[in-house]
Write an enzyme that holds these catalytic residues in place. Sequence first.
Site, PDB file in Angstrom:
ATOM      1  N   ARG A  10      -9.179   1.302   9.225  1.00 30.11           N
ATOM      2  CA  ARG A  10      -8.792  -0.070   9.526  1.00 30.11           C
ATOM      3  C   ARG A  10      -9.858  -0.798  10.330  1.00 30.11           C
ATOM      4  O   ARG A  10      -9.671  -1.985  10.637  1.00 30.11           O
ATOM      5  CB  ARG A  10      -7.506  -0.060  10.344  1.00 30.11           C
TER       6      ARG A  10
ATOM      7  N   LYS B 110       0.840  -1.212   0.000  1.00 33.18           N
ATOM      8  CA  LYS B 110       0.000   0.000   0.000  1.00 33.18           C
ATOM      9  C   LYS B 110       0.869   1.253   0.000  1.00 33.18           C
ATOM     10  O   LYS B 110       0.574   2.210  -0.694  1.00 33.18           O
ATOM     11  CB  LYS B 110      -0.919   0.031   1.233  1.00 33.18           C
TER      12      LYS B 110
ATOM     13  N   ARG C 218      -0.200  -9.188  13.334  1.00 28.67           N
ATOM     14  CA  ARG C 218      -0.786  -8.070  12.577  1.00 28.67           C
ATOM     15  C   ARG C 218      -1.705  -8.591  11.475  1.00 28.67           C
ATOM     16  O   ARG C 218      -2.737  -8.003  11.177  1.00 28.67           O
ATOM     17  CB  ARG C 218       0.324  -7.193  11.974  1.00 28.67           C
TER      18      ARG C 218
ATOM     19  N   ARG D  33      11.937  -6.554   5.640  1.00 27.57           N
ATOM     20  CA  ARG D  33      12.007  -5.110   5.430  1.00 27.57           C
ATOM     21  C   ARG D  33      13.004  -4.450   6.390  1.00 27.57           C
ATOM     22  O   ARG D  33      13.017  -4.734   7.579  1.00 27.57           O
ATOM     23  CB  ARG D  33      10.595  -4.561   5.691  1.00 27.57           C
TER      24      ARG D  33
ATOM     25  N   ARG E  93      12.034  -2.658  12.019  1.00 26.10           N
ATOM     26  CA  ARG E  93      10.947  -2.223  12.904  1.00 26.10           C
ATOM     27  C   ARG E  93      10.555  -3.338  13.859  1.00 26.10           C
ATOM     28  O   ARG E  93      10.452  -4.486  13.459  1.00 26.10           O
ATOM     29  CB  ARG E  93       9.720  -1.825  12.059  1.00 26.10           C
TER      30      ARG E  93
HETATM   31  P1  AMP Z   1       1.358   0.449   9.250  1.00 28.42           P
HETATM   32  O1  AMP Z   1       2.638   1.159   8.995  1.00 28.42           O
HETATM   33  O2  AMP Z   1       0.216   0.967   8.427  1.00 28.42           O
HETATM   34  O3  AMP Z   1       1.477  -1.041   9.193  1.00 28.42           O
HETATM   35  O4  AMP Z   1       0.949   0.806  10.767  1.00 28.42           O
HETATM   36  C1  AMP Z   1       1.793   0.455  11.840  1.00 28.42           C
HETATM   37  C2  AMP Z   1       0.978   0.377  13.126  1.00 28.42           C
HETATM   38  O5  AMP Z   1       0.363   1.655  13.391  1.00 28.42           O
HETATM   39  C3  AMP Z   1      -0.185  -0.597  13.096  1.00 28.42           C
HETATM   40  O6  AMP Z   1       0.223  -1.924  13.369  1.00 28.42           O
HETATM   41  C4  AMP Z   1      -1.080  -0.023  14.185  1.00 28.42           C
HETATM   42  O7  AMP Z   1      -0.566  -0.304  15.472  1.00 28.42           O
HETATM   43  C5  AMP Z   1      -0.924   1.475  13.970  1.00 28.42           C
HETATM   44  N1  AMP Z   1      -1.922   2.006  13.011  1.00 28.42           N
HETATM   45  C6  AMP Z   1      -1.692   2.559  11.787  1.00 28.42           C
HETATM   46  N2  AMP Z   1      -2.838   2.937  11.209  1.00 28.42           N
HETATM   47  C7  AMP Z   1      -3.835   2.618  12.082  1.00 28.42           C
HETATM   48  C8  AMP Z   1      -5.253   2.741  12.053  1.00 28.42           C
HETATM   49  N3  AMP Z   1      -5.903   3.284  11.005  1.00 28.42           N
HETATM   50  N4  AMP Z   1      -5.945   2.294  13.129  1.00 28.42           N
HETATM   51  C9  AMP Z   1      -5.324   1.773  14.198  1.00 28.42           C
HETATM   52  N5  AMP Z   1      -3.997   1.601  14.285  1.00 28.42           N
HETATM   53  C10 AMP Z   1      -3.247   2.031  13.243  1.00 28.42           C
END
Ligand code: AMP
Length: 230
Positions: free
Chosen positions: A95, A20, A178, A134, A167
């Site tokens: 989400r 994404k 996740r 990554r 990370r």
């Molecule tokens: P990502 O980089 O999009 O995988 O986001 C990393 C982490 O940020 C996720 O595993 C969640 O803990 C938090 N996060 C990001 N976007 C959201 C969202 N829309 N709702 C809730 N948690 C989020």
Amino acid sequence: MTIEERGLSVILLGPPGVGKGTQGAILADSFGWERIVTGDLLRAARREGTELGRKAQRYMDAGDLVPDGLIVALVRERLQQLPEDRGIVFDGFPRTVAQAEALAIALPELGREIDAVLLLEAPDEVLVKRISGRRSCPQCGRVFNVHFDPPISEAICDECGARLDHRKDDQPETVRHRLAVYRRETEPLVEHYGRQLGAVLRVDGVGSLDEVAAGVQRALNTHLELEAQA
Ligand code: AMP
């Protein structure tokens, strides 16, 4: 307002690691759109040590979702800063169904509506390999993958020589968690938007970056042409 006059709002759905971020950046670059990437906004808040960053940290490290209220406030604030003729691609938001419902209230207040929802798909084995491989540079932001696009020298950024980050939430165990959270909390949005908008645009996320980008463009163009004719 017609599609040509107002900034489009496009949502990119899909599991962690499906691409994404990369595809959202390509879309934003090619159309001059803004990206709203909640994961990046949260990581920035953590780096800056804000109250939001402190509250979000433990959820993020565990691979759990940050509570809806915090995320919705963050997105609303970001949306209000954008001119209404600016296109937006949402990446990593919404989400949950509650977040989607909040967005459905916030967008019309700003003269916007959801124009398309794109779903990028890939099998779990591909996702786990992509995410756990990554490595990202904390200094210049370049992202490598030890399986597909390794740095020349292990753990060091080719561009700027900084030590690469792995990370905490990209470790294999957390990645599997996740993915489970995605299936439980986020996947229901496919049906939600299918019902609400009549179509979710499915794009195969397996393939080269260019192949996936071409699939995204094709799906979006076809959809927008049909909308314009309607
Ligand atoms: P990502 O980089 O999009 O995988 O986001 C990393 C982490 O940020 C996720 O595993 C969640 O803990 C938090 N996060 C990001 N976007 C959201 C969202 N829309 N709702 C809730 N948690 C989020």
